[in-house]
Design an enzyme around this catalytic site. Sequence first.
Site, PDB file in Angstrom:
ATOM      1  N   LEU A  88       0.810  -1.219   0.000  1.00 32.80           N
ATOM      2  CA  LEU A  88       0.000   0.000   0.000  1.00 32.80           C
ATOM      3  C   LEU A  88       0.839   1.262   0.000  1.00 32.80           C
ATOM      4  O   LEU A  88       0.402   2.309  -0.472  1.00 32.80           O
ATOM      5  CB  LEU A  88      -0.913   0.011   1.235  1.00 32.80           C
ATOM      6  CG  LEU A  88      -1.967  -1.091   1.335  1.00 32.80           C
ATOM      7  CD1 LEU A  88      -2.655  -1.049   2.689  1.00 32.80           C
ATOM      8  CD2 LEU A  88      -2.978  -0.963   0.208  1.00 32.80           C
ATOM      9  N   GLY A  91       6.807   3.979   4.345  1.00 31.70           N
ATOM     10  CA  GLY A  91       7.086   5.074   5.260  1.00 31.70           C
ATOM     11  C   GLY A  91       8.443   4.904   5.900  1.00 31.70           C
ATOM     12  O   GLY A  91       9.214   4.001   5.552  1.00 31.70           O
ATOM     13  N   PHE A  93       9.040   3.933   8.847  1.00 32.00           N
ATOM     14  CA  PHE A  93       9.023   2.698   9.615  1.00 32.00           C
ATOM     15  C   PHE A  93       9.321   1.499   8.731  1.00 32.00           C
ATOM     16  O   PHE A  93      10.062   0.596   9.084  1.00 32.00           O
ATOM     17  CB  PHE A  93       7.632   2.548  10.255  1.00 32.00           C
ATOM     18  CG  PHE A  93       7.433   1.331  11.118  1.00 32.00           C
ATOM     19  CD1 PHE A  93       7.508   1.434  12.493  1.00 32.00           C
ATOM     20  CD2 PHE A  93       7.136   0.095  10.554  1.00 32.00           C
ATOM     21  CE1 PHE A  93       7.306   0.318  13.291  1.00 32.00           C
ATOM     22  CE2 PHE A  93       6.941  -1.017  11.344  1.00 32.00           C
ATOM     23  CZ  PHE A  93       7.027  -0.899  12.723  1.00 32.00           C
ATOM     24  N   PRO A  95       7.548  -0.744   4.913  1.00 35.77           N
ATOM     25  CA  PRO A  95       6.423  -0.876   3.988  1.00 35.77           C
ATOM     26  C   PRO A  95       5.124  -1.270   4.687  1.00 35.77           C
ATOM     27  O   PRO A  95       5.149  -1.889   5.757  1.00 35.77           O
ATOM     28  CB  PRO A  95       6.886  -1.988   3.037  1.00 35.77           C
ATOM     29  CG  PRO A  95       7.834  -2.809   3.861  1.00 35.77           C
ATOM     30  CD  PRO A  95       8.526  -1.839   4.765  1.00 35.77           C
ATOM     31  N   VAL A  96       3.998  -0.913   4.063  1.00 30.91           N
ATOM     32  CA  VAL A  96       2.669  -1.273   4.555  1.00 30.91           C
ATOM     33  C   VAL A  96       1.965  -2.097   3.479  1.00 30.91           C
ATOM     34  O   VAL A  96       1.977  -1.724   2.301  1.00 30.91           O
ATOM     35  CB  VAL A  96       1.834  -0.026   4.895  1.00 30.91           C
ATOM     36  CG1 VAL A  96       0.466  -0.424   5.432  1.00 30.91           C
ATOM     37  CG2 VAL A  96       2.563   0.852   5.904  1.00 30.91           C
ATOM     38  N   LYS A 110       1.879  -3.240   8.779  1.00 30.10           N
ATOM     39  CA  LYS A 110       3.063  -2.381   8.718  1.00 30.10           C
ATOM     40  C   LYS A 110       4.261  -3.175   9.227  1.00 30.10           C
ATOM     41  O   LYS A 110       4.320  -3.570  10.383  1.00 30.10           O
ATOM     42  CB  LYS A 110       2.850  -1.112   9.536  1.00 30.10           C
ATOM     43  CG  LYS A 110       3.985  -0.108   9.407  1.00 30.10           C
ATOM     44  CD  LYS A 110       3.568   1.318   9.749  1.00 30.10           C
ATOM     45  CE  LYS A 110       3.297   1.514  11.227  1.00 30.10           C
ATOM     46  NZ  LYS A 110       3.148   2.957  11.565  1.00 30.10           N
ATOM     47  N   ASP A 207       3.515  14.384  14.650  1.00 36.47           N
ATOM     48  CA  ASP A 207       3.725  14.199  13.206  1.00 36.47           C
ATOM     49  C   ASP A 207       2.397  14.228  12.461  1.00 36.47           C
ATOM     50  O   ASP A 207       2.114  13.374  11.618  1.00 36.47           O
ATOM     51  CB  ASP A 207       4.470  12.890  12.939  1.00 36.47           C
ATOM     52  CG  ASP A 207       5.041  12.828  11.513  1.00 36.47           C
ATOM     53  OD1 ASP A 207       5.202  13.901  10.895  1.00 36.47           O
ATOM     54  OD2 ASP A 207       5.327  11.717  11.022  1.00 36.47           O
TER      55      ASP A 207
END
Length: 358
Positions: A88, A91, A93, A95-96, A110, A207
Site C-alpha cells: 500500500l 514510510g 518505519f 512498507p505497509v 506495517k 507528526d
Amino acid sequence: MHGNSLNLFRKSSKEEIVVGKKGSRRSDASMNTEVLKRKLGTGIAAINELSGATHKLNLHGKQDSELFFFSFSPLESATRHFSDENKLGQGGFGPVYKGTLTDGQEIAVKRLSRRSRQGVKEFKNEVMLISNLQHRNLVRVLGCCIKGEEKILVYEYLPNKSLDSFLFDSLHRVLLDWKKRMNIIEGIVQGLLYLHKYSRLRIIHRDLKTTNILLDNNMNPKISDFGTAKIFEENESRANTNRIVGTYGYMSSEYAMNGLFSEKSDVFSFGVMMLEILSGWKNNGFPQSNEFSNLLEYAWHLWTEGRCLELMDPEVAKTCIDTRKFRWYVEVGLYCVQDGAEDRPTMSDVVSMLGSDT
C-alpha cells in the site's frame, strides 16, 4: 509510584535495541525478541499504572482485552508473502501491505524494515500507546507480531487510504465537496481533542500531516501513526527534545528551531492541514509566484486584504453556499498557525470556534 512508572517508560523509550545484524545467529534474534517483549511489558505496565488502566497484557499469550498478538505465518499468508502487489505504501518505519485473513477480514500490515533502527523505537512507542487509545477518529490497531527480527503492526484496513491521496489528486479531489471537507476537519478536531484532553493519557502526536489522516468507507478521518507520539503528565505544558521528528511544512517554529513541543505544536500542524483542506494546495511546493514561499504566507496575505475567498478550492466553490462559513474556517486555520505558541488556541478552543461564526 506514578512518577517512578513514568520514568521507567521514558527510559525504556530512549534505549536502542540491536536487531539481528548481518551474520548474527538465530539464538541472538530469539534473545532480542525476548528483550523487546520484556521492554514492552515494562513500558505498557508503566503506562497502564500512570493512566489508571487495570487490564493486564500477557506478552507471551495470545491477547488481552484490547491487544492481539499475531503469529507471523498468518500475516505472511494474508499478504501473499508481502508481495509487491499487496503493498500500500512506504514510510520511515517500513512498507505497509494489504492483507486478508482466513476469515475474510481485511487488514493493513506495517512491517518494520530491517534496515531501520529508528523504526524499532517507533514500534515500541506505538505498541505501548495503542492499548490506551480508543476513539472513532483514531485508526484502530488490531495487534502486533514479534518474531526474531520481524516487528509488525496490524491495523484496521481503510480502503480510501490517506487524505493526501484525495486532496492533492486532480481526479480524486472532486469527491471532496464542502460538506465532506467540513466533516473531515471536524473529525480531526475531535480526534486531537481526545488525545490532548480526554484519553487516559495526554498525548502529543508530533507528526500530524495529511498522509497520516486515513479515510474510512464514509470518508470519515482517522488519525494514524503514533510512533513518535509523546505522553505528557497532567502538570506538564511543554517538553524539549534534541531529536526533531516530523515533517517540515507541518512543524511549528519553536519545535523545528528549538525542539520545544506541546499541545500547541499539534495545533499548528492541524492549522496547516486545515488550510490545505480548504484550498486543495500543499503548504510545501506551493504553486503560486515566488512572492509567497508557502501556503501559509499566501493565506495570510489574502486574509489581510479581505480576499480569502480566493483561497477556496474550485471543487469547494461548486458546493459551498455559505461563503461566510468558509471565511470563518480560514480565520480559525490562521489562528492555529500563529508563530507564538501562546497565541494559538487549544483544541477545546477550536471546537468552540468552529461551532460559532463570531
